[in-house]
Design an enzyme around this catalytic site. Structure first.
Site, PDB file in Angstrom:
ATOM      1  N   ARG A  38       0.830  -1.209   0.000  1.00  0.00           N
ATOM      2  CA  ARG A  38       0.000   0.000   0.000  1.00  0.00           C
ATOM      3  C   ARG A  38       0.863   1.257   0.000  1.00  0.00           C
ATOM      4  O   ARG A  38       0.548   2.247   0.645  1.00  0.00           O
ATOM      5  CB  ARG A  38      -0.964   0.005   1.190  1.00  0.00           C
ATOM      6  CG  ARG A  38      -1.875  -1.210   1.235  1.00  0.00           C
ATOM      7  CD  ARG A  38      -2.792  -1.290   0.014  1.00  0.00           C
ATOM      8  NE  ARG A  38      -3.550  -2.536   0.030  1.00  0.00           N
ATOM      9  CZ  ARG A  38      -3.190  -3.659  -0.593  1.00  0.00           C
ATOM     10  NH1 ARG A  38      -2.074  -3.678  -1.316  1.00  0.00           N
ATOM     11  NH2 ARG A  38      -3.927  -4.737  -0.538  1.00  0.00           N
TER      12      ARG A  38
ATOM     13  N   GLU B  68      -4.979   2.024   6.994  1.00  0.00           N
ATOM     14  CA  GLU B  68      -4.754   2.067   5.549  1.00  0.00           C
ATOM     15  C   GLU B  68      -5.470   3.272   4.955  1.00  0.00           C
ATOM     16  O   GLU B  68      -5.011   3.872   3.988  1.00  0.00           O
ATOM     17  CB  GLU B  68      -5.272   0.776   4.914  1.00  0.00           C
ATOM     18  CG  GLU B  68      -5.146   0.705   3.407  1.00  0.00           C
ATOM     19  CD  GLU B  68      -5.617  -0.632   2.859  1.00  0.00           C
ATOM     20  OE1 GLU B  68      -6.231  -0.635   1.780  1.00  0.00           O
ATOM     21  OE2 GLU B  68      -5.371  -1.663   3.509  1.00  0.00           O
TER      22      GLU B  68
ATOM     23  N   SER C  83     -11.332  -1.118   3.287  1.00  0.00           N
ATOM     24  CA  SER C  83     -10.517  -1.712   4.345  1.00  0.00           C
ATOM     25  C   SER C  83      -9.847  -0.604   5.152  1.00  0.00           C
ATOM     26  O   SER C  83      -9.132   0.228   4.605  1.00  0.00           O
ATOM     27  CB  SER C  83      -9.467  -2.638   3.736  1.00  0.00           C
ATOM     28  OG  SER C  83      -8.657  -3.205   4.731  1.00  0.00           O
TER      29      SER C  83
END
Length: 300
Positions: free
Chosen positions: A171, A291, A221
């Site tokens: 990420r 995230e 998420s």
């Protein structure tokens, strides 16, 4: 300043004091001072150079799928790429502008019997945001297929970054530190069997619909996967499923998601995220790292 903007950027789609919750996947977010929708790269460059000349802060919001905008909103220019969304196919290479919908781009790949993009068939958001975050799912990620990205520098100049220079990680991409803005991206795919591509995309879509709370607004998420663990499992083991602050709740369907079930606020999201981090750390010793990006100003 509004009159100056109207004069210097005449003809451009710019909205003043615009509530951002109208555009975010979470349905939260205060106003942007100036919300701009450039129709092409020339308009984008005009906006950035004008903002720089006036010392007005600016940022690109993308499709706002993995972002929480605070209730106080964002000062300066917020730029959205909804109108920069062209996708072209040249042989085995797909080039997509930053505002192109990522899911639609995977469908274009399928239409042309190109394989490699199936993993992203259920990831909401834009191509630009996917490159920025190195989006991934089900074992695939953008780093596996990116050829290059054209970016706009903070000074308003265009340049190309090859995939090998993107410093991709989990990420993560170099763009998160450089301040560059993705304008378009090229992806290298492979010829495949149309039926097999379709079956794989159908399988992944089924898994997503089975496991994820798609019926409510959410930011996707919330937490990165901690090494050796799964965030959702840790949250479930801490008995946090269904935990609610204000109008935001830890999803009872998938604990890795937080859903806006009752006109929640960005502050509700932040408070719940902090509560989950603290509770999981106290019960398991594992520190969860968000995230989702949290941006803008608080009302507090």
């Amino acid at each position: 300043m509004i009159k100056t903007i109207q004069k210097e950027l005449e003809g451009l789609d710019i909205r003043f004091d615009e509530p951002l919750k109208k555009y975010t996947y979470t349905k939260v977010g205060g106003p942007a001072d100036y919300l701009a929708f450039p129709r092409n790269r020339l308009e984008l460059s005009r906006i950035v150079k004008f903002a720089n000349s006036q010392n007005i802060p600016w940022m690109v919001l993308g499709n706002a799928s993995n972002i929480i905008v605070r209730d106080g909103g964002i000062r300066g220019f917020v730029i959205m790429f909804d109108k920069l969304s062209t996708v072209t196919v040249n042989g085995y290479v797909i080039e997509a502008e930053a505002g192109a919908n990522l899911i639609e781009t995977t469908r274009i790949a399928r239409y042309h019997s190109l394989t490699g993009f199936e993993f992203a068939c259920g990831i909401p958001g834009s191509v630009g945001g996917a490159v920025f975050m190195n989006a991934g799912a089900y074992g695939g990620e953008i780093a596996h297929i990116l050829l290059s990205a054209q970016v706009l520098t903070p000074q308003g100049e265009l340049k190309t970054i090859e995939a090998r220079n993107m410093q991709f990680g989990y990420r993560h991409s170099v763009i998160q530190e450089s301040g560059d803005i993705v304008i378009s991206a090229k992806f290298a795919l492979k010829p495949g069997d149309h039926l097999m591509i379709t079956q794989e995309m159908d399988r992944l879509t089924y898994l997503r619909e089975l496991k994820q709370p798609l019926e409510y607004p959410s930011c996707g998420s919330v937490f990165k996967r901690p090494p050796g663990h799964f965030a959702g499992q840790l949250i479930s083991e801490a008995h946090l499923k269904g935990q609610r602050i204000g109008g935001v709740e830890v999803s009872q369907k998938h604990a890795g998601f937080m859903v806006n079930i009752a006109e929640g606020s960005a502050q509700d999201y932040e408070n719940l995220i902090e509560h989950v981090i603290n509770t999981v750390e106290s019960t398991s010793g594992v520190h969860l790292e968000p995230e989702v990006r949290i941006i803008g100003e608080s009302l507090l």
